[in-house]
Design a protein around this motif. Structure first.
Motif, PDB file in Angstrom:
ATOM      1  N   THR A 177       0.803  -1.219   0.000  1.00  0.00           N
ATOM      2  CA  THR A 177       0.000   0.000   0.000  1.00  0.00           C
ATOM      3  C   THR A 177       0.840   1.274   0.000  1.00  0.00           C
ATOM      4  O   THR A 177       0.387   2.318   0.484  1.00  0.00           O
ATOM      5  N   THR A 229      -0.929   3.282  -4.823  1.00  0.00           N
ATOM      6  CA  THR A 229      -1.768   2.517  -3.895  1.00  0.00           C
ATOM      7  C   THR A 229      -1.776   3.099  -2.480  1.00  0.00           C
ATOM      8  O   THR A 229      -2.425   2.539  -1.595  1.00  0.00           O
ATOM      9  N   THR A 230      -1.063   4.212  -2.261  1.00  0.00           N
ATOM     10  CA  THR A 230      -1.028   4.811  -0.926  1.00  0.00           C
ATOM     11  C   THR A 230      -2.437   5.155  -0.461  1.00  0.00           C
ATOM     12  O   THR A 230      -3.203   5.796  -1.181  1.00  0.00           O
ATOM     13  N   ALA A 232      -4.807   2.985   0.095  1.00  0.00           N
ATOM     14  CA  ALA A 232      -5.764   1.928  -0.224  1.00  0.00           C
ATOM     15  C   ALA A 232      -5.892   0.969   0.950  1.00  0.00           C
ATOM     16  O   ALA A 232      -4.956   0.773   1.727  1.00  0.00           O
ATOM     17  N   THR A 233      -7.053   0.364   1.082  1.00  0.00           N
ATOM     18  CA  THR A 233      -7.290  -0.578   2.169  1.00  0.00           C
ATOM     19  C   THR A 233      -6.641  -1.918   1.851  1.00  0.00           C
ATOM     20  O   THR A 233      -6.828  -2.453   0.761  1.00  0.00           O
ATOM     21  N   PRO A 234      -5.856  -2.466   2.775  1.00  0.00           N
ATOM     22  CA  PRO A 234      -5.258  -3.786   2.524  1.00  0.00           C
ATOM     23  C   PRO A 234      -6.326  -4.861   2.330  1.00  0.00           C
ATOM     24  O   PRO A 234      -7.451  -4.735   2.810  1.00  0.00           O
ATOM     25  N   LEU A 254      -3.577  -6.531  -1.776  1.00  0.00           N
ATOM     26  CA  LEU A 254      -2.771  -5.436  -1.251  1.00  0.00           C
ATOM     27  C   LEU A 254      -2.368  -5.733   0.191  1.00  0.00           C
ATOM     28  O   LEU A 254      -3.211  -6.043   1.032  1.00  0.00           O
ATOM     29  N   PHE A 256      -0.455  -4.318   3.664  1.00  0.00           N
ATOM     30  CA  PHE A 256      -0.037  -3.078   4.322  1.00  0.00           C
ATOM     31  C   PHE A 256       1.484  -3.037   4.358  1.00  0.00           C
ATOM     32  O   PHE A 256       2.142  -4.024   4.700  1.00  0.00           O
TER      33      PHE A 256
END
Length: 368
Positions: A177, A229-230, A232-234, A254, A256
Motif C-alpha cells: 500500500t 496505492t497509498t 488503499a485498504t489492505p 494489497l 499493508f
C-alpha cells in the motif's frame, strides 16, 4: 399431624416454588440477553443489480436486503451519487426503481449500486452532506456492500455497438500500500467510425483515473494506468477498467506496507500526540483501564504523524497513571462498535504515562 411438621412442609413447598420462579426467570433473562445487555449483531445487507436496458431515466434494483433499513445509492464514473433511493425499511425489497433526478445525469453505462445505513435515524440520506460521518455503507468483510452492472439504451439494436470494448487487463496480482502499480488494458473500437471515449480505472469501485482515448475504426490500443496505492485498504481489491458500455475486472491482493503501530510523541493533562501506522479506516483511542478517555479523528489507512487525541472534558487523569494508546477499526463516534486492530494476534497498542511522555518530548526538544 403436629403444627411443627405442617410448618416444615409449608417451608419446603415455598422453597420449591421460589426455586422454580428463579429458574424460569433466569431462562427469560438468558433468552433476552442480547437485548438486555446491548449485544447487537453487525448490520448486514445484500444487493443484486442486473445488466438491463433503459431510457436513461430510471434503473431497477432486482433485490436488496437491509437488516436495519437505509438507502440504495447509484454512482457512475465519479464518486458523487447519480440518484438515491427513498428510505427503505429493514427487510427484503424486490424490483426497486430509482428515477433520474430532475436535471441529473442519464442513468446509462456502467453503474454501481451501494447499500447505505440510516445511522442518524432520520430517514434522510446525508452521507455526502456530512462528509461521510453519517449514513455509512453497510460492510461485508470490510468492504461496502454493492453490485455493478451495465445499463444500456433500449434504442440501440446492439447495446454495445457504439462502445469501446475492453479486451484484456494486465495487472500485478500483489502489491503493497505504498507503491505505484502499472495496469495495462487493451481497448478496441468495434465501430466503423473514428471516435473518442473515456476509459476509466477503478479500484474497488472508486474511480482513480480517467483517460480520453481516440481510436480509428476497428483499431485496438493499449491504455496504461500508473496507480499509486497509498491509502488503499489492505486485502483483496477489485481492479476494473471501463469504457462507455463495457468493462473488464481482475483482482489484486494489497498488503499493508509496514507493521501497524502507535508511538507516543507527547502528552500533557489535555491530551496526547502520537505517530500512527494504521492498516484500516479507524482511529486511536486512549484508555485508562477499561475506560476510553479520548479518541482521535477518523484516520484513513496509512501512516500519520502527530495525530492528536484530546481527553474527554470529564476525564481526570493522573500524570503517573498507566495509560494505553490503542488502534481501532471503525468510527470514533461509535467506540462500542469498533474493533481492536491486531497484528500477529495481538492488539496494536502502547502503554505510557503522561509524566514520562512529557519528559521524553522535552528531552527530545533540548537535543535539537
Amino acid at each position: 399431624m403436629s403444627s411443627r411438621l405442617q410448618f416444615g412442609t409449608l417451608k419446603r413447598i415455598v422453597a420449591i416454588l421460589i426455586a422454580i420462579v428463579i429458574v424460569v426467570a433466569a431462562g427469560i433473562v438468558v433468552g433476552q440477553a442480547p437485548a438486555i445487555f446491548g449485544v447487537d449483531q453487525d448490520p448486514e445487507a445484500a444487493i443484486t443489480l442486473e445488466d438491463q436496458q433503459g431510457n436513461g431515466t430510471d434503473v431497477e434494483i432486482a433485490e436488496v436486503t437491509l437488516s436495519e433499513g437505509g438507502f440504495v445509492v447509484i454512482t457512475g464514473g465519479g464518486d458523487e451519487p447519480l440518484v438515491v433511493s427513498d428510505y427503505l425499511e429493514a427487510g427484503s425489497h424486490e424490483n426497486v426503481t430509482l428515477e433520474q433526478e430532475e436535471g441529473g445525469a442519464e442513468l446509462i453505462g456502467q453503474l454501481t449500486a451501494t447499500v447505505h445505513r440510516d445511522t442518524d435515524d432520520d430517514e434522510t440520506y446525508t452521507y455526502e452532506e456530512t462528509n461521510g460521518e453519517e449514513d455509512l455503507p453497510y460492510l461485508e468483510d470490510g468492504f461496502p456492500v454493492s453490485d455493478t452492472a451495465t445499463v444500456t439504451s433500449a434504442d440501440d439494436g446492439d447495446p454495445f455497438s457504439d462502445s469501446f470494448v475492453v479486451e484484456s487487463i494486465d495487472a500485478p496480482s500483489q502489491a503493497t500500500t505504498n507503491e505505484t502499480i502499472e495496469v495495462v488494458a487493451e481497448v478496441r473500437n468495434p465501430t466503423e467510425f473514428t471516435t473518442q471515449q473515456n476509459v476509466e480505472f477503478r479500484l474497488d469501485g472508486r474511480v482513480l483515473e480517467r483517460q480520453v482515448l481516440d481510436l480509428d475504426a476497428e483499431e485496438s490500443r493499449e491504455v496504461t494506468f500508473e496507480i499509486d496505492t497509498t491509502g488503499a485498504t489492505p486485502g483483496t481489491q477489485t481492479i476494473g477498467v471501463y469504457t462507455q458500455g463495457d468493462g473488464a475486472l481482475t483482482e489484486i491482493s494489497l498488503e499493508f506496507h509496514t507493521d501497524p503501530s502507535v508511538t507516543i510523541v507527547d502528552a500533557d493533562d489535555d491530551g496526547v500526540t502520537a505517530d500512527v501506522a494504521i492498516p484500516e479506516r479507524g482511529f486511536v483511542a486512549i484508555e485508562d483501564g477499561d475506560t476510553v478517555i479520548g479518541t482521535s479523528e477518523q484516520l484513513e489507512p496509512g501512516e500519520h504523524g502527530n495525530v492528536t487525541v484530546e481527553f474527554d472534558e470529564n476525564a481526570t487523569v493522573d500524570e503517573n497513571a498507566d495509560l494505553a494508546a490503542a488502534l481501532y477499526e471503525g468510527d470514533p463516534a461509535d467506540v462500542d462498535a469498533a474493533t481492536p486492530i491486531e497484528h500477529e494476534n495481538e492488539s496494536v497498542e502502547t502503554t505510557f504515562t503522561i509524566a514520562d511522555a512529557g519528559a521524553d518530548a522535552e528531552s527530545d526538544g533540548d537535543d535539537e
